[in-house]
Design a protein around this motif. Sequence first.
Motif, short mmCIF file in Angstrom:
data_model
loop_
_atom_site.label_atom_id
_atom_site.label_comp_id
_atom_site.label_asym_id
_atom_site.label_seq_id
_atom_site.Cartn_x
_atom_site.Cartn_y
_atom_site.Cartn_z
N LYS A 39 -3.61 126.35 7.02
CA LYS A 39 -2.60 127.27 6.53
C LYS A 39 -1.35 126.52 6.07
N LEU A 40 -0.91 125.55 6.85
CA LEU A 40 0.27 124.76 6.47
C LEU A 40 0.04 124.00 5.17
N ALA A 41 -1.14 123.41 5.03
CA ALA A 41 -1.45 122.66 3.81
C ALA A 41 -1.47 123.58 2.59
N ALA A 42 -2.06 124.76 2.75
CA ALA A 42 -2.12 125.71 1.64
C ALA A 42 -0.73 126.23 1.29
N LEU A 43 0.09 126.47 2.30
CA LEU A 43 1.43 126.99 2.08
C LEU A 43 2.27 126.05 1.24
N ASP A 92 9.52 128.81 3.70
CA ASP A 92 10.22 128.12 4.78
C ASP A 92 10.11 128.89 6.09
N LYS A 93 10.29 130.20 6.02
CA LYS A 93 10.21 131.04 7.22
C LYS A 93 8.80 131.04 7.81
N ILE A 94 7.79 131.12 6.95
CA ILE A 94 6.40 131.10 7.43
C ILE A 94 6.07 129.74 8.03
N GLU A 95 6.52 128.66 7.38
CA GLU A 95 6.26 127.32 7.91
C GLU A 95 6.90 127.16 9.29
N TYR A 139 -1.70 129.20 27.04
CA TYR A 139 -2.64 130.33 27.00
C TYR A 139 -2.71 130.93 25.60
N GLN A 140 -1.60 130.88 24.84
CA GLN A 140 -1.62 131.37 23.46
C GLN A 140 -2.47 130.45 22.59
N HIS A 141 -2.42 129.15 22.87
CA HIS A 141 -3.27 128.22 22.14
C HIS A 141 -4.74 128.45 22.47
N ALA A 142 -5.01 128.83 23.73
CA ALA A 142 -6.39 129.12 24.12
C ALA A 142 -6.91 130.36 23.38
N ILE A 143 -6.07 131.37 23.25
CA ILE A 143 -6.47 132.57 22.50
C ILE A 143 -6.72 132.21 21.03
N TYR A 144 -5.85 131.37 20.48
CA TYR A 144 -6.01 130.90 19.11
C TYR A 144 -7.35 130.18 18.95
N GLY A 145 -7.70 129.30 19.90
CA GLY A 145 -8.98 128.60 19.86
C GLY A 145 -10.15 129.56 19.92
N GLY A 146 -10.03 130.59 20.76
CA GLY A 146 -11.08 131.60 20.82
C GLY A 146 -11.25 132.33 19.50
N ASP A 147 -10.13 132.66 18.88
CA ASP A 147 -10.18 133.32 17.56
C ASP A 147 -10.90 132.44 16.54
N LEU A 148 -10.61 131.14 16.57
CA LEU A 148 -11.27 130.23 15.62
C LEU A 148 -12.78 130.22 15.84
N CYS A 149 -13.20 130.33 17.10
CA CYS A 149 -14.63 130.30 17.41
C CYS A 149 -15.35 131.59 17.03
N PHE A 150 -14.71 132.70 17.30
CA PHE A 150 -15.42 133.97 17.21
C PHE A 150 -15.32 134.67 15.86
N GLU A 151 -14.26 134.44 15.13
CA GLU A 151 -14.08 135.15 13.88
C GLU A 151 -14.58 134.32 12.70
N THR A 152 -15.28 134.99 11.79
CA THR A 152 -15.73 134.30 10.59
C THR A 152 -14.55 134.19 9.63
N SER A 153 -14.54 133.17 8.84
CA SER A 153 -13.50 132.93 7.84
C SER A 153 -12.10 132.90 8.44
N LYS A 154 -11.94 132.15 9.50
CA LYS A 154 -10.64 131.99 10.14
C LYS A 154 -10.12 130.60 9.79
N TRP A 155 -8.90 130.53 9.27
CA TRP A 155 -8.33 129.25 8.87
C TRP A 155 -7.50 128.69 10.01
N THR A 156 -7.55 127.36 10.16
CA THR A 156 -6.78 126.71 11.20
C THR A 156 -5.31 126.65 10.81
N LEU A 157 -4.47 126.37 11.77
CA LEU A 157 -3.05 126.24 11.52
C LEU A 157 -2.78 125.12 10.51
N GLU A 158 -3.49 124.02 10.63
CA GLU A 158 -3.31 122.91 9.70
C GLU A 158 -3.69 123.31 8.28
#
Length: 151
Positions: free
Chosen positions: A64-68, A28-31, A43-62
């Motif tokens: 993570k929520l589905a797996a949780l 519940d706390k993580i969700e 700007y935090q969402h922009a950084i998140y988008g950059g992380d998704l582009c540049f890092e290999t094996s990066k999971w999206t927020l969606e």
Amino acid sequence: AVLVGRILNAINGLAERLEDSLLERMKDKIEKSYLSFTFAQPYQHAIYGGDLCFETSKWTLEEKLAALKKVTMDDMRNFSHRLLSSFQLEMLVHGNCTPEEAKSIGELYIEKLKPAAPSEGTLPAIRVAQLEDKKDYYYRFKEFNEEDNNS
């Protein structure tokens, strides 16, 4: 070293002592943390988008929520045992510690956790995407908070 030994003993027996109610509170706390990110500054969402582009094996927020939502106590126990059964130890000891003391702390980890060496294919590749010069790159995703007119 005594404190490290006690911590390692606690880590070894933690999976068996976990309760379903604790797991539900943690989930519940993580969700809530993931969902509150959707209302973060653009700007935090922009950084998140950059992380998704540049890092290999990066999971999206969606993702993570589905797996949780699917995680069970049995999943946690199995993961805990797999995590502790095979790993490569790399550590940095900082502070008032001699090289001999640092080595003995590392040996204590190996002695208490008794890990097998990981197979070569399981070690993650730590790398980021390399962008070519003089090219434009775009990554677009829907804004989490559509009511925010600054995004």
